[in-house]
Design a protein around this motif. Structure first.
Motif, PDB file in Angstrom:
ATOM      1  N   PHE A  20       0.846  -1.200   0.000  1.00  0.00           N
ATOM      2  CA  PHE A  20       0.000   0.000   0.000  1.00  0.00           C
ATOM      3  C   PHE A  20       0.875   1.242   0.000  1.00  0.00           C
ATOM      4  N   LYS A  21       0.251   2.390  -0.285  1.00  0.00           N
ATOM      5  CA  LYS A  21       0.977   3.652  -0.317  1.00  0.00           C
ATOM      6  C   LYS A  21       0.354   4.652   0.654  1.00  0.00           C
ATOM      7  N   LEU A  22       1.215   5.431   1.276  1.00  0.00           N
ATOM      8  CA  LEU A  22       0.801   6.563   2.094  1.00  0.00           C
ATOM      9  C   LEU A  22       1.392   7.818   1.467  1.00  0.00           C
ATOM     10  N   THR A  23       0.529   8.759   1.104  1.00  0.00           N
ATOM     11  CA  THR A  23       0.979  10.025   0.520  1.00  0.00           C
ATOM     12  C   THR A  23       0.810  11.126   1.543  1.00  0.00           C
ATOM     13  N   VAL A  24       1.923  11.764   1.885  1.00  0.00           N
ATOM     14  CA  VAL A  24       1.921  12.828   2.889  1.00  0.00           C
ATOM     15  C   VAL A  24       1.760  14.165   2.185  1.00  0.00           C
ATOM     16  N   HIS A  25       0.755  14.918   2.582  1.00  0.00           N
ATOM     17  CA  HIS A  25       0.518  16.268   2.068  1.00  0.00           C
ATOM     18  C   HIS A  25       0.890  17.247   3.172  1.00  0.00           C
ATOM     19  N   ASN A  26       2.064  17.846   3.050  1.00  0.00           N
ATOM     20  CA  ASN A  26       2.549  18.785   4.061  1.00  0.00           C
ATOM     21  C   ASN A  26       2.204  20.199   3.619  1.00  0.00           C
ATOM     22  N   ASN A  27       1.134  20.725   4.156  1.00  0.00           N
ATOM     23  CA  ASN A  27       0.683  22.075   3.799  1.00  0.00           C
ATOM     24  C   ASN A  27       1.210  23.133   4.745  1.00  0.00           C
ATOM     25  N   GLY A  28       2.098  22.728   5.656  1.00  0.00           N
ATOM     26  CA  GLY A  28       2.700  23.671   6.583  1.00  0.00           C
ATOM     27  C   GLY A  28       4.006  24.227   6.037  1.00  0.00           C
ATOM     28  N   VAL A  29       4.757  24.930   6.897  1.00  0.00           N
ATOM     29  CA  VAL A  29       6.020  25.527   6.484  1.00  0.00           C
ATOM     30  C   VAL A  29       7.217  24.733   6.993  1.00  0.00           C
ATOM     31  N   SER A  30       6.998  23.856   7.982  1.00  0.00           N
ATOM     32  CA  SER A  30       8.084  23.068   8.554  1.00  0.00           C
ATOM     33  C   SER A  30       8.080  21.655   7.985  1.00  0.00           C
ATOM     34  N   ASP A  31       9.245  21.009   8.029  1.00  0.00           N
ATOM     35  CA  ASP A  31       9.341  19.626   7.572  1.00  0.00           C
ATOM     36  C   ASP A  31       8.509  18.705   8.450  1.00  0.00           C
ATOM     37  N   ILE A  32       7.999  17.636   7.851  1.00  0.00           N
ATOM     38  CA  ILE A  32       7.399  16.524   8.596  1.00  0.00           C
ATOM     39  C   ILE A  32       8.342  15.341   8.458  1.00  0.00           C
ATOM     40  N   ASP A  33       8.753  14.775   9.587  1.00  0.00           N
ATOM     41  CA  ASP A  33       9.630  13.608   9.571  1.00  0.00           C
ATOM     42  C   ASP A  33       8.778  12.378   9.832  1.00  0.00           C
ATOM     43  N   MET A  34       8.669  11.515   8.822  1.00  0.00           N
ATOM     44  CA  MET A  34       7.832  10.329   8.972  1.00  0.00           C
ATOM     45  C   MET A  34       8.448   9.301   9.913  1.00  0.00           C
ATOM     46  N   MET A  35       9.659   9.541  10.403  1.00  0.00           N
ATOM     47  CA  MET A  35      10.203   8.706  11.466  1.00  0.00           C
ATOM     48  C   MET A  35       9.394   8.876  12.750  1.00  0.00           C
ATOM     49  N   ASP A  36       8.656   9.976  12.854  1.00  0.00           N
ATOM     50  CA  ASP A  36       7.844  10.236  14.044  1.00  0.00           C
ATOM     51  C   ASP A  36       6.481   9.550  13.981  1.00  0.00           C
ATOM     52  N   PHE A  37       6.182   8.931  12.840  1.00  0.00           N
ATOM     53  CA  PHE A  37       4.875   8.313  12.633  1.00  0.00           C
ATOM     54  C   PHE A  37       5.059   6.866  12.168  1.00  0.00           C
ATOM     55  N   TRP A  38       3.989   6.100  12.251  1.00  0.00           N
ATOM     56  CA  TRP A  38       4.023   4.739  11.723  1.00  0.00           C
ATOM     57  C   TRP A  38       2.602   4.309  11.420  1.00  0.00           C
ATOM     58  N   VAL A  39       2.462   3.134  10.786  1.00  0.00           N
ATOM     59  CA  VAL A  39       1.150   2.590  10.459  1.00  0.00           C
ATOM     60  C   VAL A  39       1.068   1.167  10.986  1.00  0.00           C
ATOM     61  N   ASN A  40       0.003   0.887  11.712  1.00  0.00           N
ATOM     62  CA  ASN A  40      -0.279  -0.468  12.201  1.00  0.00           C
ATOM     63  C   ASN A  40      -1.328  -1.098  11.301  1.00  0.00           C
ATOM     64  N   LEU A  41      -1.082  -2.329  10.887  1.00  0.00           N
ATOM     65  CA  LEU A  41      -2.026  -3.048  10.028  1.00  0.00           C
ATOM     66  C   LEU A  41      -2.643  -4.192  10.809  1.00  0.00           C
ATOM     67  N   ARG A  42      -3.976  -4.200  10.870  1.00  0.00           N
ATOM     68  CA  ARG A  42      -4.706  -5.271  11.546  1.00  0.00           C
ATOM     69  C   ARG A  42      -5.813  -5.782  10.635  1.00  0.00           C
ATOM     70  N   ASN A  43      -6.285  -7.011  10.933  1.00  0.00           N
ATOM     71  CA  ASN A  43      -7.437  -7.530  10.208  1.00  0.00           C
ATOM     72  C   ASN A  43      -8.683  -7.389  11.082  1.00  0.00           C
TER      73      ASN A  43
END
Length: 319
Positions: free
Chosen positions: A77-100
């Protein structure tokens, strides 16, 4: 995927120290929403849902594909990050959990691309590709994607930002006679099937498929060493041999064809096939599904003799 905890939490600790709020609005869409196509004959990614990362930015889930493997199934799957702010977003600070549906959790892995950084500069968009291995009984509509932010204040170090579920109506395959807009290493690529024929011998269906890749972006890029597979209506997977893809470089506005051939036992019904494009992940020694095309239904020409060719019929005529 187990990630380096120090790297994960360093950015969070700094954010907390600076007084950055970990609370972000959540918008988790349940219905699949088609994106705008580049032309009338093309199909873009279907956005299944979005989750807010903060007041200005959000992430969209799209291109959820699944294929059977020896040990179960692989989901990409794909995750597309839309950063509409002025500062960087570091995706190391986020994650995705997959469950059924039962709540069983699968380990998620990030596919590394040509940019090793996981930062998304302010005012920009970037797409990340992930995959996971799931049980063979899991269906696409069983999947639940939870976006989390690492948070030291939580017992499990996770703060849930929102969950997106795959609706029962979701269908990732590109319809017959349509082109697919892909995102390859954040470069726009148009893929489409130009010709299909299937010869039948006494033992095998022998499909021959011509697929085109066209660079509709602004930069040249190296086409990955994709693998191509036919998946039957029963879920059987047959690899195809690809000619013309090795060391292929596409410049902007250039298109190149790839020839695909294979052999499928005659006992297999030739109707209901789909063509799957899979991207190799070297470190995992697997190939993950990134796109699929419905193939037209086959109608055998008169006689049905050994060596007879099939025509694949579509609304615009025969292939």
């Amino acid at each position: 995927m187990k990630r380096n905890l120090y790297k994960k939490f360093t950015g969070i600790a700094l954010a907390v120290a600076l007084g950055f709020s970990l609370t972000a609005p959540v918008i988790a869409d349940e219905a699949a929403v088609p994106s705008t196509s580049q032309n009338q004959n093309s199909v873009s990614s279907t956005v299944i849902g979005r989750v807010s990362l903060n007041q200005n930015s959000y992430v969209e889930l799209s291109d959820v594909n699944m294929i059977a493997t020896v040990s179960g199934k692989t989901v990409a799957f794909k995750l597309t990050v839309h950063n509409n702010g002025v500062s960087d977003i570091d995706m190391m600070d986020f994650w995705v959990n997959l469950r059924n549906r039962t709540g069983a959790k699968s380990t998620v892995y990030l596919v590394k691309d040509e940019n090793p950084s996981e930062r998304v500069p302010g005012g920009s968009t970037r797409t990340f590709t992930y995959y996971a291995n799931v049980s063979g009984s899991v269906q696409l509509s069983d999947l639940r994607f939870e976006i989390i932010r690492w948070d030291f204040t939580q017992p499990n170090f996770e703060r849930s930002l929102g969950t997106v579920s795959v609706p029962a109506s979701y269908k990732p395959e590109t319809p017959v006679n349509r082109k697919r807009n892909l995102n390859v290493n954040n470069t726009d690529v148009l893929a489409y099937i130009d010709r299909i024929s299937v010869n039948k011998s006494d033992k095998y269906h022998r499909p021959s498929i011509t697929i085109y890749f066209e660079n509709t972006g602004t930069q040249s890029f190296n086409v990955p060493a994709y693998e191509f597979k036919i998946v039957t209506a029963e879920g059987l997977v047959y690899p195809l041999t690809a000619r013309g893809i090795n060391n292929l470089v596409l410049n902007p506005k250039v298109k190149e064809d790839i020839q695909l051939t294979g052999a499928i036992p005659v006992e297999v019904d030739p109707n209901g096939w789909k063509l799957v494009i899979a991207q190799p992940v070297a470190e995992a020694k697997i190939a993950i599904p990134i796109a699929a095309f419905d193939l037209p239904s086959a109608s055998q020409q008169e006689g049905g003799a050994i060596g007879q060719e099939y025509l694949f019929s579509a609304s615009t005529g025969d292939y």
